[in-house]
Design an enzyme around this catalytic site. Structure first.
Site, short mmCIF file in Angstrom:
data_model
loop_
_atom_site.label_atom_id
_atom_site.label_comp_id
_atom_site.label_asym_id
_atom_site.label_seq_id
_atom_site.Cartn_x
_atom_site.Cartn_y
_atom_site.Cartn_z
N GLY A 116 0.77 -1.23 0.00
CA GLY A 116 0.00 0.00 0.00
C GLY A 116 0.80 1.27 0.00
CD GLU A 138 -10.77 0.95 27.34
OE1 GLU A 138 -9.75 1.59 27.00
OE2 GLU A 138 -10.93 -0.26 27.08
CG ASP A 147 -4.78 -4.26 27.59
OD1 ASP A 147 -4.69 -3.80 26.43
OD2 ASP A 147 -5.73 -4.02 28.36
#
Length: 628
Positions: free
Chosen positions: A217, A439, A515
């Site tokens: 790309g 979060e 995570d």
């Protein structure tokens, strides 16, 4: 640049001959039946009455039809008899008495002679069957070769598309941005095609081949088209996979045919996309046996590229691949591909130029700052940015706006990075609360640990396949080097979500699985790849892989190490991850009130970003005993 049309006069001539022959056959077959007059048809009973009435002169009895002629009738005795009697026909029935009746009346009768085929019908009986067989055979040959001319040998012809200059879709270097070094290298090739005397007068030789390498790309194919457009020469483009065919030897034949066509139209450029499809190293075990079709194709390509020209004119070969490490060394030697040009992902300035090019094609709002968009898209390639602009335009059209705003671009970035919003995915209140604290934990630790970038947004709206929420961190500048402290900051930020769950709920969930995976991988790289271990010292325990533009896949293989060394590596990785975990716990314990406040706010609004988020995160305080 448009595809050069193939000449059609042969197909038109064949069509004219085919239709002419068909019409001629139809006329000869149908004309006799249409224009020949037939005797009147009468009932069989009338025929018997005429026989009994002595009115029939002669009879011809056939299998499917009886034809008979009536006797002439005299009008007056002094006049001549009329002309011969009328001929009639009837359909026979099973009547065994008919011959006796005819004989009793003295009527001449006979069996009708068998129908004689004309010379034309006889000819057709011999010609039509072979023609049908040949037609079916040709149909399947053309079908297998996609209608390409050349009959049974069409599979040996090159499938390269020829682009020529002269229309509005011409691509130039002005249409390419973000890869200035690659443009400079190819500009030299273009200059040689335009002014070869300038180089030959000095005894210089232009590179016969240029290999474009880089991640997917980044614009390798677009660069090759731009080079052909700038030079104003024919441009042959073909994929490496199009050389390989089921038939043995077809690939080598197509290579020969491609270069024969190129020599006839020289000076020109031949572009081979995805070169690794046929150029893999013969020593890597990729070929099963010495007569493998791919190996024959590669050998033919090596032969054709070993210095060729057409009547003093030049043919230059460009090729593109994102796996240069797999190519055969003979293909990369000077004299074939003399240069390797890296087409890498653009930096901030390059992304801005690419966005400016694609933004010209949409109706952009005056308030949009493309530099802000370029800053928020680190690591995006040219194709990613083109898709980003299109996604933003689609979002604006979906919302029935008059122009594309910066908010559309921000939403498009999140769609590309995190996936589509899953508003239909309904979470329970308990799960929603866990996601919110998770979060916010990432965000608070990231605000103290600057190594992971600036926190730009917190959201608990599910996105993509698995993300129930996300914390968006944006780098403030392009970074090419990271120190040990910044890597440890990233690990602590990754573990901030799990630490928040432990502090608030005194339990952990599966939401931190990704995570933990990323933190462990990063810690292992610090120990085995970057030499950031005080115990093991500056040693690399991974076998590095160069020029791997497709990602690491299963990871670099580890060197052979002793059991004691492997144990030390595991202990070092564990210590780094645990230290990051302790840092995250310390930060969140020190800012527990702020953690609760931001979590309550995001449960109400679901999304926090912009100045509001910056104001809240500006209140975070680092604990005085933070271990670094």
């Amino acid at each position: 640049m448009a595809i050069k049309p193939q000449p059609q006069w042969q197909r038109r001539l064949a069509s004219v001959l085919l239709w002419g022959s068909t019409i001629y056959l139809l006329v000869n077959l149908l004309a006799p039946a249409l224009f020949r007059s037939q005797p009147p048809q009468v009932p069989y009973s009338l025929f018997i009455d005429q026989v009994e009435g002595d009115k029939v002169a002669s009879v011809y009895v056939g299998q499917n039809e009886i034809r008979y002629q009536l006797k002439p009738e005299a009008e007056d005795e002094g006049k001549e008899k009329a002309a011969e009697g009328q001929i009639l026909r009837t359909t026979p029935i099973f009547d065994l008495e008919l011959p006796k009746r005819l004989e009793a009346k003295g009527i001449e009768f006979a069996a009708a002679p068998p129908a004689k085929n004309s010379w034309f019908g006889t000819l057709l009986s011999w010609v039509i069957p072979p023609l049908i067989f040949v037609g079916i055979w040709s149909f399947f040959l053309n079908r297998n070769n996609n209608g390409a001319p050349g009959g049974a040998l069409a599979f040996t012809k090159s499938k390269a598309k020829v682009y020529v200059e002269g229309d509005s879709t011409k691509v130039t270097f002005d249409d390419v941005a973000g890869v200035e070094e690659a443009k400079t290298e190819l500009s030299e090739v273009v200059d040689f095609l335009k002014f070869p005397q300038r180089y030959t007068a000095l005894g210089a030789k232009i590179p016969k081949g240029v290999l474009l390498v880089g991640p997917p790309g980044t614009g390798k194919t677009l660069l090759a088209k731009a080079a052909a457009g700038e030079a104003g020469v024919p441009f042959f483009i073909i994929s490496g996979s199009e050389f390989v065919e089921l038939f043995v030897g077809a690939g080598a034949a197509r290579v020969r045919d491609l270069f024969e066509q190129a020599k006839k139209q020289a000076p020109c450029i031949v572009f081979i996309d995805e070169l690794d499809a046929i150029g893999k190293s013969r020593a890597s075990g990729a070929f099963m046996g010495g007569n493998d079709e791919r190996e024959q194709t590669l050998n033919q390509l090596l032969t054709e590229m070993d210095g060729f020209s057409a009547a003093g004119a030049t043919v230059i070969v460009l090729a593109a691949t994102n796996r240069p490490e797999t190519l055969d060394p003979a293909l990369l030697r000077p004299g074939r591909f003399d240069r390797q040009v890296l087409v890498d992902r653009p930096d901030l300035a390059g992304r801005l130029k690419i966005l400016e090019i694609y933004a010209k094609k949409i109706k952009l709002d005056k308030e949009v700052e493309l530099k802000n968009i370029a800053t928020r898209t680190p690591g995006f390639a040219g194709a990613d940015l083109a898709n980003l602009v299109n996604e933003a335009a689609l979002l604006a059209a979906r919302n029935k706006q008059d122009s594309v705003t910066e908010a559309d671009f921000r939403e498009a970035i999140e769609r590309v990075v995190a996936g589509l919003e899953k508003k239909s995915r309904v979470l329970s209140d308990k799960e929603k609360k866990i996601v919110a604290y998770h979060e916010v934990g990432h965000a608070l630790v990231g605000a103290v640990m600057p190594g992971g970038g600036q926190v730009a947004k917190i959201s608990i709206v599910p996105r993509g396949m698995a993300a129930l929420g996300y914390t968006l961190q944006m780098p403030t500048e392009d970074r090419f080097l990271l120190n040990e402290s910044e890597l440890r900051d990233q690990i602590a930020t990754l573990l901030g979500g799990r630490a928040a769950e432990e502090i608030v709920f005194d339990s952990i969930t599966t939401g931190a699985a990704n995570d933990l995976q990323r933190a462990t991988d990063l810690a292992e790289q610090m120990v085995t790849t970057y030499g950031m271990s005080k115990v093991l010292g500056p040693l690399a325990y991974d076998k590095g892989q160069q020029n791997n533009f497709l990602g690491q896949g299963m990871g670099n293989p580890r060197r052979m190490v002793s059991d004691d060394t492997a144990k030390e590596i595991d202990l070092e990785v564990k210590e780094i991850v645990e230290q990051g975990h302790n840092q995250a716990l310390a930060i969140l314990e020190h800012n527990r009130d702020l953690l609760e406040a931001i979590a309550e706010k995001i449960l109400e609004k679901e999304v926090i970003e912009g100045e509001e988020l910056h104001h809240l995160l500006g209140q975070v305080q680092a604990p005085g005993t933070l271990v670094v």
